[in-house]
Design a protein around this motif. Structure first.
Motif, PDB file in Angstrom:
ATOM      1  N   GLY A 238     -35.606 -25.597 -17.048  1.00  0.00           N
ATOM      2  CA  GLY A 238     -34.488 -26.156 -17.784  1.00  0.00           C
ATOM      3  C   GLY A 238     -34.430 -25.786 -19.253  1.00  0.00           C
ATOM      4  O   GLY A 238     -33.633 -26.361 -19.995  1.00  0.00           O
ATOM      5  N   GLN A 241     -30.959 -24.701 -20.377  1.00  0.00           N
ATOM      6  CA  GLN A 241     -29.843 -25.620 -20.174  1.00  0.00           C
ATOM      7  C   GLN A 241     -29.430 -26.253 -21.496  1.00  0.00           C
ATOM      8  O   GLN A 241     -30.232 -26.390 -22.426  1.00  0.00           O
ATOM      9  CB  GLN A 241     -30.229 -26.706 -19.163  1.00  0.00           C
ATOM     10  N   SER A 242     -28.175 -26.672 -21.573  1.00  0.00           N
ATOM     11  CA  SER A 242     -27.685 -27.320 -22.784  1.00  0.00           C
ATOM     12  C   SER A 242     -28.239 -28.742 -22.867  1.00  0.00           C
ATOM     13  O   SER A 242     -28.666 -29.329 -21.856  1.00  0.00           O
ATOM     14  CB  SER A 242     -26.158 -27.367 -22.772  1.00  0.00           C
ATOM     15  N   GLN A 243     -28.218 -29.294 -24.069  1.00  0.00           N
ATOM     16  CA  GLN A 243     -28.662 -30.667 -24.244  1.00  0.00           C
ATOM     17  C   GLN A 243     -27.776 -31.619 -23.449  1.00  0.00           C
ATOM     18  O   GLN A 243     -28.252 -32.637 -22.927  1.00  0.00           O
ATOM     19  CB  GLN A 243     -28.667 -31.035 -25.727  1.00  0.00           C
ATOM     20  N   GLU A 244     -26.494 -31.311 -23.361  1.00  0.00           N
ATOM     21  CA  GLU A 244     -25.573 -32.154 -22.596  1.00  0.00           C
ATOM     22  C   GLU A 244     -25.975 -32.190 -21.125  1.00  0.00           C
ATOM     23  O   GLU A 244     -25.975 -33.253 -20.480  1.00  0.00           O
ATOM     24  CB  GLU A 244     -24.137 -31.634 -22.738  1.00  0.00           C
ATOM     25  N   THR A 245     -26.344 -31.019 -20.574  1.00  0.00           N
ATOM     26  CA  THR A 245     -26.753 -30.958 -19.173  1.00  0.00           C
ATOM     27  C   THR A 245     -28.044 -31.735 -18.946  1.00  0.00           C
ATOM     28  O   THR A 245     -28.182 -32.467 -17.959  1.00  0.00           O
ATOM     29  CB  THR A 245     -26.944 -29.497 -18.736  1.00  0.00           C
ATOM     30  N   THR A 248     -27.261 -35.430 -18.872  1.00  0.00           N
ATOM     31  CA  THR A 248     -26.627 -35.810 -17.608  1.00  0.00           C
ATOM     32  C   THR A 248     -27.655 -35.941 -16.497  1.00  0.00           C
ATOM     33  O   THR A 248     -27.615 -36.889 -15.699  1.00  0.00           O
ATOM     34  CB  THR A 248     -25.565 -34.768 -17.209  1.00  0.00           C
ATOM     35  N   GLN A 249     -28.615 -35.017 -16.448  1.00  0.00           N
ATOM     36  CA  GLN A 249     -29.648 -35.061 -15.411  1.00  0.00           C
ATOM     37  C   GLN A 249     -30.517 -36.307 -15.528  1.00  0.00           C
ATOM     38  O   GLN A 249     -31.070 -36.785 -14.532  1.00  0.00           O
ATOM     39  CB  GLN A 249     -30.515 -33.805 -15.497  1.00  0.00           C
TER      40      GLN A 249
END
Length: 331
Positions: A238, A241-245, A248-249
């Motif tokens: 990860g 991956q973006s901080q937003e993603t 969300t996870q």
């Protein structure tokens, strides 16, 4: 190739313990008020394997029969101790550390000179531990500048440490019946592979700047969601991956994740992600696996020039010089 130095099973007597540990320590002594020398000290099994000359792996899977103080003198070198199950309390030159699986179970110990060692056992306590010993000759032959480390530290240096999730899971195989000995070549190769993987992760951790060596997973201080995220990122999962993603996870809002991450680690999530990406690129360059452009992409940079600037700011050298100036290797 790895060969067993000595081992014992089911119960461990004082003399057996001395024989098992003689390649690792000397002047061993045991104090247990309720123990008589005719009785075993421990229930379970122990073994020591010489993986390579100067690289030794000790496996311990025991219950203490008594309240027991074990003392010895350890040879110089680097030790990686990892409690996979149960707990252990030990001291190096009177520096006491308690190791508990799974979140506070590891420590890297640099011994620049002979050091006093103590283990505090308590009746009924269980411990499943791996200890990898890297002696000075092995370190030097492997390209680690032991003379620099020896001259840098005046006393035993203890660094709390955790392996990646993948490595921790893999290391449990060392206690399977199939790897109980090195009778077969395939078994010897497996044990050697696990030991070298353990050495590699620990030495890589030692090369990180001091700011990144804090224990991060202690349950008492860390939100379980942040602990899970740190394990994931430290395992290399990860990172791009973006901080937003990531938020969300974890079923968190972005602002909550950023706030909690900084609260529990002392740094921003963005800063942590940037460093881990750069560290991955640095490892790839050091191993000769990528070009500068490929390493830049691996770290999330579209510009090789911007990557080089960030790389030098973080590690103090240019990407092209990385292999020849790895922090734990000779120039």
């Amino acid at each position: 190739m790895s060969t067993p130095s000595t081992s014992c099973q089911h119960v461990v007597y004082a003399q057996q313990l001395r024989e098992i540990s003689q390649v690792l320590a000397h002047n061993q002594a045991f104090e247990a008020p309720q123990w008589t020398p005719r009785e075993p000290l421990l229930n379970g099994q122990m073994s020591v394997f010489e993986i390579q000359p100067g690289l030794l792996l000790r496996r311990v899977d025991v219950y203490d029969r008594y309240d027991l103080l074990s003392q010895a003198q350890l040879h110089p070198g680097i030790k990686i101790s990892l409690v996979l199950e149960g707990q252990a309390e030990v001291a190096f030159d009177q520096q006491v550390i308690q190791l508990r699986a799974p979140d506070a179970g590891g420590v890297i110990v640099t011994l620049p000179k002979t050091a006093a060692f103590s283990r505090y056992g308590y009746a009924g306590r269980y411990e499943r531990t791996l200890t990898l010993t890297m002696m000075p000759e092995w370190l030097q032959n492997s390209g680690i500048d032991w003379l620099y480390l020896r001259n840098t530290f005046n006393e035993a240096r203890l660094q709390p440490w955790q392996p990646s999730i993948a490595l921790r899971q893999a290391l449990t195989a060392l206690f399977s019946p199939q790897l109980g000995s090195t009778t077969h070549e395939a078994q010897r190769l497996q044990i050697t592979g696990y030991a070298l993987a353990l050495a590699g992760e620990a030495l890589d951790f030692m090369a990180l700047p001091e700011h990144y060596r804090r224990p991060r997973y202690t349950q008492a201080q860390t939100d379980p969601r942040i602990a899970r995220l740190l394990r994931q990122l430290d395992a290399g999962q990860g990172l791009m991956q973006s901080q937003e993603t990531l938020a969300t996870q974890l079923n968190m809002s972005l602002s909550a994740l950023q706030r909690q991450f900084r609260r529990h680690t002392g740094e921003t999530l963005g800063h942590y992600l940037r460093h881990r990406r750069l560290k991955r690129a640095q490892q790839s360059l050091s191993q000769g696996q990528t070009t500068i452009d490929e390493a830049a992409a691996l770290a999330g940079y579209t510009s090789a020039a911007n990557f080089a600037t960030a790389f030098k700011k973080t590690f103090g050298l240019n990407p092209r010089d990385c292999q020849n100036h790895d922090p734990l290797h000779k120039a």
